[in-house]
Design an enzyme around this catalytic site. Structure first.
Site, short mmCIF file in Angstrom:
data_model
loop_
_atom_site.label_atom_id
_atom_site.label_comp_id
_atom_site.label_asym_id
_atom_site.label_seq_id
_atom_site.Cartn_x
_atom_site.Cartn_y
_atom_site.Cartn_z
N HIS A 35 -2.13 -5.36 1.51
CA HIS A 35 -3.37 -6.10 1.29
C HIS A 35 -3.01 -7.53 0.92
CE1 HIS A 35 -7.20 -7.41 -0.43
NE2 HIS A 35 -6.46 -7.96 -1.38
N LYS A 60 0.82 -1.22 0.00
CA LYS A 60 0.00 0.00 0.00
C LYS A 60 0.86 1.27 0.00
CE LYS A 60 -3.97 -2.17 2.27
NZ LYS A 60 -4.99 -2.03 3.33
N GLU A 77 -9.02 -11.77 -7.44
CA GLU A 77 -8.13 -10.61 -7.29
C GLU A 77 -6.89 -10.72 -8.18
OE1 GLU A 77 -7.49 -10.10 -3.05
OE2 GLU A 77 -9.43 -9.08 -2.85
N TYR A 133 -12.64 -2.96 -3.33
CA TYR A 133 -13.19 -2.82 -1.98
C TYR A 133 -14.72 -2.76 -2.02
CZ TYR A 133 -8.46 -2.05 -0.17
OH TYR A 133 -7.14 -2.21 0.20
N ASN A 144 -2.19 0.23 6.73
CA ASN A 144 -1.69 -0.99 7.36
C ASN A 144 -0.77 -1.81 6.44
OD1 ASN A 144 -3.68 -1.88 5.68
ND2 ASN A 144 -4.95 -2.81 7.26
N1 UDP Z 1 -10.10 -0.28 6.62
C1 UDP Z 1 -10.17 0.97 7.22
N2 UDP Z 1 -10.94 1.11 8.34
C2 UDP Z 1 -11.63 0.07 8.90
C3 UDP Z 1 -11.54 -1.20 8.28
C4 UDP Z 1 -10.76 -1.34 7.14
O1 UDP Z 1 -9.57 1.93 6.74
O2 UDP Z 1 -12.32 0.26 9.92
C5 UDP Z 1 -9.24 -0.44 5.42
C6 UDP Z 1 -7.89 -1.08 5.75
O3 UDP Z 1 -6.90 -0.48 4.90
C7 UDP Z 1 -8.12 -2.53 5.38
C8 UDP Z 1 -9.02 -2.37 4.15
O4 UDP Z 1 -9.88 -1.30 4.49
O5 UDP Z 1 -6.91 -3.22 5.12
C9 UDP Z 1 -9.83 -3.61 3.79
O6 UDP Z 1 -10.58 -4.01 4.91
P1 UDP Z 1 -10.78 -5.54 5.23
O7 UDP Z 1 -11.85 -5.63 6.29
O8 UDP Z 1 -10.99 -6.31 3.98
O9 UDP Z 1 -9.41 -5.93 5.97
P2 UDP Z 1 -8.11 -6.73 5.46
O10 UDP Z 1 -8.62 -7.89 4.61
O11 UDP Z 1 -7.26 -5.78 4.67
O12 UDP Z 1 -7.44 -7.20 6.71
MG MG Z 2 -9.91 -7.84 3.00
#
Ligand code: UDP
Ligand code: MG
Length: 151
Positions: free
Chosen positions: A115, A9, A126, A49, A112
Site C-alpha cells: 500500500h 501487505k 495515514e 479503507y 498486490n
Molecule cells: N482492492 C481489491 N479489489 C478491488 C480494488 C481494490 O481487493 O477491486 C484492494 C487492493 O488490495 C487495493 C486496496 O483494496 O490495493 C485499496 O484499493 P485502492 O483503490 O485504494 O487501490 P491502491 O491505492 O492500493 O492502488
Molecule cells: Mg488507495
C-alpha cells in the site's frame, strides 16, 4: 521533506519480500523515517479503507489485511508521495508495468504486495494513523541525493 506511508501487505510478508520491497525504496534514495511490524485489526482496517467499506470485496480485503502481521513504513524524500505511487504501479498488479513493485512481484488485484498513500493529504493522515510522533525519526544522510537547489 515530504513523507508517505507504505504498508508491506501480508502476501509480501508471507512470500519473504519484505527486504526486497524495503530495498527498492532505499536504492531509489528515500530515507526510512519509521519502520515497524504491526497487526492491523478490524477497526484500523475500516478506518484505513473507509473509501472501500461498502464494496463487495471489502470483507475479503479486511480478512486478508488482518490475518497476519504487516510491515508499516514512513519514507521521506522530495515529492515522495508521487514518486512512490509511480514505483508501486497500478492497483491491478496484472496491469502494473514491469519495473514497478506490483508489476514485478504480484499477479493480483487484492494481494498486490504494497500500500502507498495516494495524495499529500492522505499521506499526512495515514502517517499519523500508523505512527506516533516519537516513532518517526529525522536524521541527515550524505549529500549525494539532491543538488543544493532541490533542497
Ligand atoms: N482492492 C481489491 N479489489 C478491488 C480494488 C481494490 O481487493 O477491486 C484492494 C487492493 O488490495 C487495493 C486496496 O483494496 O490495493 C485499496 O484499493 P485502492 O483503490 O485504494 O487501490 P491502491 O491505492 O492500493 O492502488
Ligand atoms: Mg488507495
Amino acid at each position: 521533506m515530504e513523507k508517505t506511508l507504505i504498508l508491506i501487505k501480508p502476501d509480501a510478508v508471507q512470500r519473504e519480500l519484505v527486504g526486497t520491497v524495503i530495498s527498492r525504496f532505499e536504492r531509489k534514495g528515500f530515507t526510512i523515517a519509521g519502520l515497524k511490524m504491526i497487526h492491523m485489526d478490524g477497526n484500523l482496517a475500516k478506518e484505513h479503507y473507509s473509501h472501500l467499506v461498502e464494496k463487495s470485496f471489502y470483507p475479503g480485503l479486511e480478512e486478508f489485511m488482518t490475518h497476519q502481521p504487516i510491515v508499516a513504513m514512513v519514507i521521506e524524500g522530495k515529492d515522495a508521495v508521487e514518486v512512490v505511487r509511480k514505483m508501486v504501479g497500478k492497483t491491478n498488479a496484472r496491469e502494473a508495468d514491469p519495473g514497478t513493485i506490483r508489476g514485478d512481484y504480484s499477479l493480483s488485484v487484492s494481494k498486490n504486495t504494497i500500500h502507498a498513500s495516494d495524495s499529500k493529504e492522505t499521506a499526512e493522515k495515514e502517517v499519523k494513523r500508523f505512527f506516533k510522533p516519537e516513532e518517526i525519526f529525522s536524521y541527515k544522510k550524505s549529500s549525494y541525493y539532491y543538488s543544493e537547489d532541490e533542497l
